[in-house]
Design an enzyme around this catalytic site. Structure first.
Site, PDB file in Angstrom:
ATOM      1  N   THR A 169       0.835  -1.206   0.000  1.00  0.00           N
ATOM      2  CA  THR A 169       0.000   0.000   0.000  1.00  0.00           C
ATOM      3  C   THR A 169       0.862   1.244   0.000  1.00  0.00           C
ATOM      4  OG1 THR A 169      -1.686  -1.124   1.292  1.00  0.00           O
ATOM      5  CG2 THR A 169      -1.719   1.266   1.404  1.00  0.00           C
ATOM      6  N   ARG A 197     -12.473  -9.580  -1.317  1.00  0.00           N
ATOM      7  CA  ARG A 197     -12.121  -8.885  -0.070  1.00  0.00           C
ATOM      8  C   ARG A 197     -11.783  -7.401  -0.309  1.00  0.00           C
ATOM      9  NH1 ARG A 197      -7.295  -6.083   2.004  1.00  0.00           N
ATOM     10  NH2 ARG A 197      -7.221  -6.399   4.235  1.00  0.00           N
ATOM     11  N   ASP A 200      -9.187  -1.683   4.259  1.00  0.00           N
ATOM     12  CA  ASP A 200      -9.508  -0.352   4.787  1.00  0.00           C
ATOM     13  C   ASP A 200      -9.290   0.756   3.761  1.00  0.00           C
ATOM     14  OD1 ASP A 200      -6.735  -1.099   4.965  1.00  0.00           O
ATOM     15  OD2 ASP A 200      -6.388   0.759   6.066  1.00  0.00           O
ATOM     16  N   THR A 220      -1.961   2.008   7.081  1.00  0.00           N
ATOM     17  CA  THR A 220      -1.444   0.859   6.344  1.00  0.00           C
ATOM     18  C   THR A 220      -1.349  -0.322   7.302  1.00  0.00           C
ATOM     19  OG1 THR A 220       0.316   0.048   4.880  1.00  0.00           O
ATOM     20  CG2 THR A 220       0.992   1.488   6.685  1.00  0.00           C
ATOM     21  N   GLY A 221      -1.292  -1.509   6.728  1.00  0.00           N
ATOM     22  CA  GLY A 221      -1.234  -2.712   7.555  1.00  0.00           C
ATOM     23  C   GLY A 221      -2.525  -3.508   7.431  1.00  0.00           C
ATOM     24  N   GLY A 223      -5.823  -4.345   7.179  1.00  0.00           N
ATOM     25  CA  GLY A 223      -6.979  -3.491   6.951  1.00  0.00           C
ATOM     26  C   GLY A 223      -8.188  -3.814   7.818  1.00  0.00           C
TER      27      GLY A 223
HETATM   28  C1  SD4 Z   1      -5.237  -3.606   3.228  1.00  0.00           C
HETATM   29  N1  SD4 Z   1      -4.208  -1.819   4.451  1.00  0.00           N
HETATM   30  O1  SD4 Z   1      -5.742  -3.888   2.147  1.00  0.00           O
HETATM   31  C2  SD4 Z   1      -4.102  -2.623   3.264  1.00  0.00           C
HETATM   32  C3  SD4 Z   1      -2.818  -3.383   3.161  1.00  0.00           C
HETATM   33  C4  SD4 Z   1      -1.543  -2.650   3.487  1.00  0.00           C
HETATM   34  O2  SD4 Z   1       0.800  -2.634   3.462  1.00  0.00           O
HETATM   35  O3  SD4 Z   1      -1.525  -1.556   3.979  1.00  0.00           O
HETATM   36  N2  SD4 Z   1      -0.390  -3.259   3.257  1.00  0.00           N
HETATM   37  O4  SD4 Z   1      -5.593  -4.135   4.283  1.00  0.00           O
END
Ligand code: SD4
Length: 309
Positions: A169, A197, A200, A220-221, A223
């Site tokens: 992301t 799917r 966030d 980020t992370g 979601g």
């Molecule tokens: C998600 N937040 O689709 C994103 C993934 C992400 O580094 O941030 N990855 O959940």
């Protein structure tokens, strides 16, 4: 302090993206144009983790999510979008040209094509093909934080030996010379996610939120865990209560950690935030998250503070 324009964005890919934003900001352009132009660089890159070159879902298809928000609560997003190179620009068109905030799936694609975005071939990049093949050996969905822990910074590998990116992301926040804020976020979502799917990133208030009187935040992370606390909106509300950007991010990270209990050890979430004075901050659950800052005098990657020490 407000010292001219500022742009911040997530992960090491943010360094290149910030340059794209700076092209606009340095000429007195708007924060909105800057955050679109900036993340398009990451979407374009075949060498990163965002856009059509990224990891696919479990069925082997790349599906993209993106959102954008300006200083007047205008916002637009796309989710589950296939075969379009610049989801962020489609999100902006949703914002500017439709009565809606969010379009998904085939409808989003149909709108993009009608707006003149080329339909790209449905094929995986060579790296993603390799990663998908490897993933099929076990077909296990593991949102492992260690992707983020294995390395970061300008010299870190963009892709690890096991085929995983260190992130999927890019989120960006900018303040322009007039003091207006905007934000953008674009992603392929979590690699090898279930088909259909959404994370966030395309959800206003979860992955991204901008309130020009207060500040802005992007996430980020993992979601799912950002969505359940309305993450970015909650961070902005903390800033409204008077907390600085880093503390505001920390408060919501701590909320997620509390909710997830032992499972918090297994997930990474990070927020970056900017307040209306151009002060920036960030906080993550785990070590290894970095974000890129660019101002007139500064261009750097910063290691965010984190919860589990
Ligand atoms: C998600 N937040 O689709 C994103 C993934 C992400 O580094 O941030 N990855 O959940």
């Amino acid at each position: 302090t407000q010292n001219g324009p500022v742009v911040i964005s997530t992960w090491d890919a943010g360094l290149a993206a910030n340059k794209g934003a700076w092209e606009i900001l340095s000429k007195g352009g708007s924060a909105l144009d800057a955050v679109e132009n900036g993340v398009k660089i990451t979407e374009d890159s075949q060498n990163c983790c965002v856009g059509l070159g990224a990891n696919p879902d479990r069925d082997g298809i790349v599906t993209l999510d993106a959102s954008i928000m300006d200083h007047q609560f205008n916002c637009g997003s796309v989710g589950f979008l296939e075969r379009i190179k610049h989801p962020i620009s489609v999100a902006r068109r949703v914002m500017e040209k439709t009565p809606h905030v969010m379009l998904v799936g085939s409808g989003a694609q149909q709108f993009a094509v009608a707006e003149g975005f080329p339909l790209e071939p449905q094929e995986l990049s060579p790296d993603a093909q390799k990663a998908y093949k490897k993933w099929l050996e076990n077909s296990k969905y593991e949102p492992a934080i260690n992707r983020e822990n294995k390395g970061h910074g300008p010299f870190a590998p963009q892709r690890f030996d096991n085929g995983e990116w260190n992130h999927d992301t890019i989120g960006m926040l900018a303040m322009d010379a007039t003091g207006n804020l905007s934000g953008s976020c674009t992603t392929s979502g979590m690699g090898f996610k279930m088909r259909g799917r959404l994370g966030d990133s395309p959800i206003i208030g979860a992955g991204l939120f901008v309130d020009n009187e207060v500040g802005a935040c992007v996430a980020t992370g993992q979601g799912e865990d950002v969505i359940r606390v309305a993450g970015s909106h909650s961070v902005v509300e903390m800033m409204r209560q008077g907390y600085g950007p880093e503390v505001a991010c920390r408060k919501i990270i701590e909320r997620i950690v509390k909710i997830k209990k032992a499972d918090a050890r297994k997930i990474q979430v990070a927020f970056i935030a900017i307040n209306k004075n151009g002060v920036v901050g960030s906080f993550a659950i785990h070590k290894g998250f970095s974000y890129a800052i660019k101002t007139k005098t500064k261009e750097t990657l910063v290691d965010a503070n984190y919860h589990f020490t």
